[in-house]
Design a protein around this motif. Structure first.
Motif, mmCIF file in Angstrom:
data_model
loop_
_atom_site.group_PDB
_atom_site.id
_atom_site.type_symbol
_atom_site.label_atom_id
_atom_site.label_comp_id
_atom_site.label_asym_id
_atom_site.label_seq_id
_atom_site.Cartn_x
_atom_site.Cartn_y
_atom_site.Cartn_z
ATOM 1 N N LEU A 152 0.801 -1.199 -0.061
ATOM 2 C CA LEU A 152 -0.123 0.021 0.159
ATOM 3 C C LEU A 152 0.871 1.212 -0.035
ATOM 4 O O LEU A 152 0.552 2.304 -0.789
ATOM 5 C CB LEU A 152 -0.818 -0.012 1.216
ATOM 6 C CG LEU A 152 -2.319 -0.662 0.844
ATOM 7 C CD1 LEU A 152 -3.118 -0.709 2.304
ATOM 8 C CD2 LEU A 152 -3.065 0.148 -0.096
ATOM 9 N N SER A 168 0.182 3.173 -3.270
ATOM 10 C CA SER A 168 -0.666 4.400 -2.658
ATOM 11 C C SER A 168 -2.201 4.134 -2.331
ATOM 12 O O SER A 168 -2.812 4.949 -1.394
ATOM 13 C CB SER A 168 -0.343 5.828 -3.442
ATOM 14 O OG SER A 168 -1.468 5.661 -4.654
ATOM 15 N N TYR A 169 -2.740 3.457 -3.232
ATOM 16 C CA TYR A 169 -4.311 3.109 -2.901
ATOM 17 C C TYR A 169 -4.597 1.657 -3.518
ATOM 18 O O TYR A 169 -3.910 1.231 -4.367
ATOM 19 C CB TYR A 169 -5.246 4.075 -3.591
ATOM 20 C CG TYR A 169 -5.373 3.850 -5.070
ATOM 21 C CD1 TYR A 169 -6.127 3.229 -5.327
ATOM 22 C CD2 TYR A 169 -4.316 4.502 -5.779
ATOM 23 C CE1 TYR A 169 -6.332 3.003 -6.679
ATOM 24 C CE2 TYR A 169 -4.408 4.548 -7.138
ATOM 25 C CZ TYR A 169 -5.443 3.643 -7.676
ATOM 26 O OH TYR A 169 -5.689 3.283 -9.271
ATOM 27 N N GLN A 215 -8.199 0.163 -4.741
ATOM 28 C CA GLN A 215 -9.811 0.384 -5.032
ATOM 29 C C GLN A 215 -10.634 -0.615 -4.380
ATOM 30 O O GLN A 215 -10.576 -1.760 -4.486
ATOM 31 C CB GLN A 215 -10.157 0.584 -6.430
ATOM 32 C CG GLN A 215 -11.720 1.110 -6.876
ATOM 33 C CD GLN A 215 -11.631 1.630 -8.369
ATOM 34 O OE1 GLN A 215 -10.714 1.894 -8.898
ATOM 35 N NE2 GLN A 215 -12.872 1.393 -8.676
ATOM 36 N N HIS A 245 -10.614 -5.331 -3.802
ATOM 37 C CA HIS A 245 -9.521 -5.042 -3.009
ATOM 38 C C HIS A 245 -8.769 -6.156 -2.644
ATOM 39 O O HIS A 245 -7.774 -5.891 -2.597
ATOM 40 C CB HIS A 245 -10.076 -4.025 -1.630
ATOM 41 C CG HIS A 245 -11.361 -4.228 -1.023
ATOM 42 N ND1 HIS A 245 -12.535 -4.219 -1.635
ATOM 43 C CD2 HIS A 245 -11.390 -5.075 0.111
ATOM 44 C CE1 HIS A 245 -13.299 -4.908 -0.719
ATOM 45 N NE2 HIS A 245 -12.610 -5.259 0.445
ATOM 46 N N GLU A 283 -9.787 4.159 5.437
ATOM 47 C CA GLU A 283 -10.406 4.025 3.995
ATOM 48 C C GLU A 283 -10.989 5.769 3.526
ATOM 49 O O GLU A 283 -11.160 6.613 4.534
ATOM 50 C CB GLU A 283 -11.767 3.477 4.289
ATOM 51 C CG GLU A 283 -12.586 3.379 2.991
ATOM 52 C CD GLU A 283 -13.968 2.311 3.170
ATOM 53 O OE1 GLU A 283 -14.957 2.712 2.535
ATOM 54 O OE2 GLU A 283 -13.851 1.419 3.929
ATOM 55 N N SER A 299 -9.700 8.136 -3.339
ATOM 56 C CA SER A 299 -8.432 8.378 -4.230
ATOM 57 C C SER A 299 -9.113 8.940 -5.328
ATOM 58 O O SER A 299 -9.650 10.083 -5.350
ATOM 59 C CB SER A 299 -7.662 6.869 -4.280
ATOM 60 O OG SER A 299 -6.623 7.380 -5.065
ATOM 61 N N ALA A 303 -11.355 3.782 -1.612
ATOM 62 C CA ALA A 303 -10.147 3.005 -1.543
ATOM 63 C C ALA A 303 -9.493 2.845 -0.285
ATOM 64 O O ALA A 303 -9.886 3.685 0.611
ATOM 65 C CB ALA A 303 -8.964 3.929 -2.458
ATOM 66 N N TYR A 304 -8.718 1.997 -0.234
ATOM 67 C CA TYR A 304 -7.848 1.768 1.097
ATOM 68 C C TYR A 304 -6.408 2.477 0.858
ATOM 69 O O TYR A 304 -6.039 2.472 -0.249
ATOM 70 C CB TYR A 304 -7.701 0.303 1.352
ATOM 71 C CG TYR A 304 -8.954 -0.479 2.043
ATOM 72 C CD1 TYR A 304 -9.457 -0.137 3.428
ATOM 73 C CD2 TYR A 304 -9.561 -1.314 1.198
ATOM 74 C CE1 TYR A 304 -10.391 -0.887 3.872
ATOM 75 C CE2 TYR A 304 -10.489 -2.112 1.883
ATOM 76 C CZ TYR A 304 -11.106 -1.754 2.830
ATOM 77 O OH TYR A 304 -12.292 -2.392 3.304
ATOM 78 N N LEU A 305 -6.067 3.261 1.840
ATOM 79 C CA LEU A 305 -5.026 4.069 1.663
ATOM 80 C C LEU A 305 -3.875 3.686 2.742
ATOM 81 O O LEU A 305 -4.424 3.224 4.028
ATOM 82 C CB LEU A 305 -4.973 5.437 1.301
ATOM 83 C CG LEU A 305 -6.178 5.899 0.184
ATOM 84 C CD1 LEU A 305 -7.451 6.092 0.822
ATOM 85 C CD2 LEU A 305 -5.603 7.202 -0.389
ATOM 86 N N SER A 342 -4.909 13.805 2.455
ATOM 87 C CA SER A 342 -5.911 13.877 2.166
ATOM 88 C C SER A 342 -6.783 14.961 2.904
ATOM 89 O O SER A 342 -7.914 15.349 2.687
ATOM 90 C CB SER A 342 -6.781 12.517 2.943
ATOM 91 O OG SER A 342 -6.262 11.377 2.335
#
Length: 402
Positions: free
Chosen positions: A36, A40-41, A43, A54, A82, A85, A89-91, A99
């Motif tokens: 990650l 970076s992300y 989806q 994901h 969460e 993005s 997404a998970y970041l 953010s």
């Protein structure tokens, strides 16, 4: 100016994405964390024809991945959060402060998908503050409310999503894919950096982050679905090039102007080999920028679940098949969970692709591993193009299962 052949460019892109070489991010939760940080992300998507996007994307890069690893990183270790993005997404929590400009912009602008309703927003916030984490279903809809579609969310659901986007609420975790919301200050780790970067700083971070994830990229790819930051990225690129922070790159046969980082070229990360056949998600970070996929890999891909049935060319939920640095096919499949069967409804071999014995073996091995990942114990191949290959593929699938 750096110059790469298309093959070199493909391998550099794949290496940056963690799809070239053996276990580039390692295994377990730490591997997911490292992945990650690089990508970076990841989806999030609601379609569950097979395992959700994901989990599928992570599993393509971390061989022993289990869904519990992502849950632990979000809930226990708080290394993942969460947010938005270019989509839900998970970041990595390391990027949380980038953010903040979007969150504060939405607070000032007052609009995300729906008009703000301050009274309802205050109500859901106060109830969560008093009672702890809650889901949308914990809030009743008005008697006259008619739901049934995405755009007909009940008022409390709209208020929850607005405050999530504004950063007052965060998603603690998902339970059966439903978001569980809590106050941001109760979710964030205590040592998180909450200083708000300037829009210029955010643009430079986005440039470096996108290059790290893709290996090299264009201005358009950096600002993909990010309209507000476009002018700041456009201004930063020549400044960073002049300072030697980024360098221009050209790919043989492609007219686009790419940028990369000096350390990426110096590391020569595309040299390691890869002979695994990857079954990719339609939302995979490698292919989500469809024009880039076409230019670099000569692979024209479209997700057809949004296309009316009669107009679909390959199928409802088609998964690209990546072998080394080439896409060799596409597979429309569905996990029949009650029967524990992965049904391959349509397998299409790309033109000029020869399935050697080794490639057939790798395909069968990957399909059985993917079936197990989707909770299936059987595989059924219904259709293949060209049709005369059906017996060969079925035999290979049966042989590998043993």
């Amino acid at each position: 100016m750096e110059n790469l052949s298309k093959k070199e460019a493909r391998r550099l892109a794949l290496a940056s994405q963690g799809l070239w070489g053996k276990s580039p991010f390692g295994r377990g939760a730490s591997g997911v964390d490292k992945m990650l940080q690089r990508l970076s992300y990841v989806q999030i998507d609601s379609i569950s024809v097979i395992e959700r996007a994901h989990h599928h994307i992570i599993r393509s890069r971390v061989a022993n991945y289990q869904a519990s690893m992502l849950d632990d990183l979000q809930v226990k270790n708080r290394r993942v959060f969460e947010y938005w993005s270019h989509a839900a997404a998970y970041l990595s929590i390391d990027d949380f402060r980038y953010s903040l400009p979007r969150m504060h912009h939405l607070r000032e602008d007052g609009f995300h998908w729906f008009a703000r309703e301050p009274k309802i927003m205050a109500f859901v916030l106060d109830l969560i503050r008093a009672e702890g984490p809650l889901k949308a279903k914990d809030f009743a809809a008005p008697p006259d409310h008619k739901g049934g579609t995405w755009w007909n969310w009940k008022p409390a659901k709209k208020a929850l999503e607005q405050q999530f986007m504004e950063g007052r609420l965060m998603v603690v975790r998902r339970e059966k894919f439903q978001k569980l919301y809590d106050l941001t200050e109760r979710v964030l780790p205590p040592d998180i950096d909450l200083s708000i970067p300037t829009i210029e700083e955010t643009a430079r971070h986005l440039i470096r982050q996108t290059i790290h994830a893709l290996g090299f990229c264009t201005e358009t790819e950096i600002t993909y679905l990010r309209k507000r930051i476009k002018p700041f990225v456009k201004k930063a690129l020549p400044e960073m090039q002049e300072a030697g922070e980024i360098i221009p790159l050209q790919v043989e046969g492609v007219t686009d102007n790419y940028y990369t980082l000096p350390e990426i070229i110096a590391a020569d990360i595309g040299k390691a080999g890869s002979r695994k056949l990857h079954i990719l998600s339609p939302f995979d970070n490698l292919i989500i920028r469809r024009a880039r996929t076409t230019k670099l890999f000569d692979f024209d891909y479209q997700l057809e679940c949004y296309v009316p049935g009669p107009k679909r060319k390959y199928g409802y939920f088609v998964l690209p098949l990546l072998w080394g640095d080439k896409f060799v096919g596409r597979m429309d499949c569905k996990a029949e969970r009650k029967e524990k069967k992965l049904r391959i409804r349509n397998l299409v071999i790309e033109p000029d692709t020869h399935f050697s014995e080794n490639l057939l073996r790798q395909f069968a091995k990957s399909v059985w591993e993917f079936a197990a990942f989707c909770g299936c114990e059987q595989v059924e191949l219904e259709n293949i193009e060209p049709n005369e290959m059906k017996a060969v593929f079925r035999k290979s699938l049966k042989k590998i299962r043993g």
